[in-house]
Write a protein that holds these residues in place. Sequence first.
Motif, PDB file in Angstrom:
ATOM      1  N   SER A 126       0.834  -1.206   0.000  1.00 13.31           N
ATOM      2  CA  SER A 126       0.000   0.000   0.000  1.00 13.31           C
ATOM      3  C   SER A 126       0.863   1.247   0.000  1.00 13.31           C
ATOM      4  O   SER A 126       2.008   1.238   0.490  1.00 13.31           O
ATOM      5  N   LEU A 127       0.313   2.305  -0.570  1.00 14.31           N
ATOM      6  CA  LEU A 127       0.942   3.621  -0.563  1.00 14.31           C
ATOM      7  C   LEU A 127       0.355   4.456   0.560  1.00 14.31           C
ATOM      8  O   LEU A 127      -0.842   4.384   0.839  1.00 14.31           O
ATOM      9  N   SER A 128       1.184   5.267   1.181  1.00 12.86           N
ATOM     10  CA  SER A 128       0.690   6.225   2.162  1.00 12.86           C
ATOM     11  C   SER A 128      -0.171   7.270   1.450  1.00 12.86           C
ATOM     12  O   SER A 128       0.121   7.662   0.310  1.00 12.86           O
ATOM     13  N   PRO A 129      -1.239   7.763   2.101  1.00 14.30           N
ATOM     14  CA  PRO A 129      -2.039   8.824   1.484  1.00 14.30           C
ATOM     15  C   PRO A 129      -1.319  10.172   1.458  1.00 14.30           C
ATOM     16  O   PRO A 129      -1.744  11.084   0.733  1.00 14.30           O
ATOM     17  N   TYR A 130      -0.251  10.302   2.219  1.00 14.84           N
ATOM     18  CA  TYR A 130       0.511  11.557   2.234  1.00 14.84           C
ATOM     19  C   TYR A 130       1.179  11.780   0.881  1.00 14.84           C
ATOM     20  O   TYR A 130       1.715  10.859   0.267  1.00 14.84           O
ATOM     21  N   ARG A 131       1.133  13.030   0.400  1.00 16.97           N
ATOM     22  CA  ARG A 131       1.882  13.429  -0.785  1.00 16.97           C
ATOM     23  C   ARG A 131       2.738  14.629  -0.402  1.00 16.97           C
ATOM     24  O   ARG A 131       2.301  15.490   0.352  1.00 16.97           O
ATOM     25  N   GLY A 132       3.970  14.670  -0.931  1.00 18.14           N
ATOM     26  CA  GLY A 132       4.886  15.692  -0.474  1.00 18.14           C
ATOM     27  C   GLY A 132       5.625  16.406  -1.591  1.00 18.14           C
ATOM     28  O   GLY A 132       5.936  15.832  -2.639  1.00 18.14           O
ATOM     29  N   GLN A 133       5.899  17.667  -1.322  1.00 20.85           N
ATOM     30  CA  GLN A 133       6.706  18.486  -2.219  1.00 20.85           C
ATOM     31  C   GLN A 133       8.107  17.944  -2.362  1.00 20.85           C
ATOM     32  O   GLN A 133       8.661  17.870  -3.465  1.00 20.85           O
ATOM     33  N   ASN A 134       8.727  17.573  -1.241  1.00 21.54           N
ATOM     34  CA  ASN A 134      10.164  17.318  -1.214  1.00 21.54           C
ATOM     35  C   ASN A 134      10.565  16.131  -2.088  1.00 21.54           C
ATOM     36  O   ASN A 134      11.571  16.186  -2.801  1.00 21.54           O
TER      37      ASN A 134
END
Length: 400
Positions: free
Chosen positions: A167-175
């Motif tokens: 599974s992928l984390s629901p968090y999405r990040g700029q960095n």
Amino acid sequence: MNVYRTRAGLFHQFRDVLQFYYPAMIDTVVGGYAAQVDERDGYVYDARTRHLVAAARGVHNFSLGVLENGPDWCRYAAEHGLQFLSSVHWDDEREGYDWQLDCREPTDRTRYCYGHAFVLLAGARAHEAGIPGGRAELERAFDVLEERFYETEHGLYADRATPDWDSLSPYRGQNANMHACEALLAAYEATDEERFLERAYTVADRFTREVTSATDGLLWEHYTEEWEPDLAYNEDQPAHQFRPPGYQPGHHAEWAKLLALLADHRSEGWLLERARELFDAAVDFGWDDEHGGLYYTVQDDGEPIVADKYGWVHIEAIGASALLSRFDDAYAEWYDRLWAYSREHLINPKYGNWYARLTRAHERDGPNRGPAVEPGYHPLTNCWLAMRALEDEPPAFGTS
């Protein structure tokens, strides 16, 4: 005159940083890099931990040393690190790179896009420098990024996955996306293959123009699964070391640098225009008029959240201003100003390496060993870029 307006001055700083980490971080017993080097006195304070990002950055750094005709040992150091990265950090069963090891045993197998992006960067620079195995690592890291993290519907990369890719984390990040863009640019420069440039352009366009429209053009760090700004993320942890809330002047400067680099390979006029906007935003809301230097994080009105001064922030702004000063002398003035500040406060006068963090008034509040993932990557990268800018016969940069 600013000595860093000359290739000789820049190379001196470049060499000093390389020599600070060699041979200290070369481990011939466990293998790979013991990258946890005390930033004040140069000794290894943790010889066991192996971090994916530190490993990849070390390969990248020593490969730059080869490309810049640095000391002869740069080639050995790059080969030494790449061998460990490609064999020990790589999980052949699950086909991903392990995040952290205790010596050679995995302790954290979380799959981070950020870490895989740095492996792509390492492979690209190693290949460009003629290090055996560099091209293979470039391709392997790119394949994982494309197959596991890239989300076609958004044109951006997801942040992290479980060790088995369940599974992928629901968090999405700029960095993670910023460093993926950087690595893709390096892969293009190393191979001249358009697929890497196209992907770098897509990520830059999507993030710096479309996603940021929700925050008036400023770069928020944290997002939901649908790439909507998560403005409450970590608001109870304002001093979080890697994922703080607020706007980061350093990342505005870093994206300005990447857009300026993209503009060297693409003709779209928005690239330089947006690069200028982001750099201007970094110094407009980030500069500390009382003590000097750039804050770590700020609110959208420039009020500091964390007023500490980080070394990487200032050297990234130096790299961005070097590239932008080829077109506008105002950025050459910032280049000089940032170097003057950094020489006074952020560069270790004994060895020439950069300190990780100081308080707002330039004091230390602890051992300041620096994060375990930072073996000189930021100063080496941006000194190298500034040397390249000097070679471009710019209208402004390099003048007195």
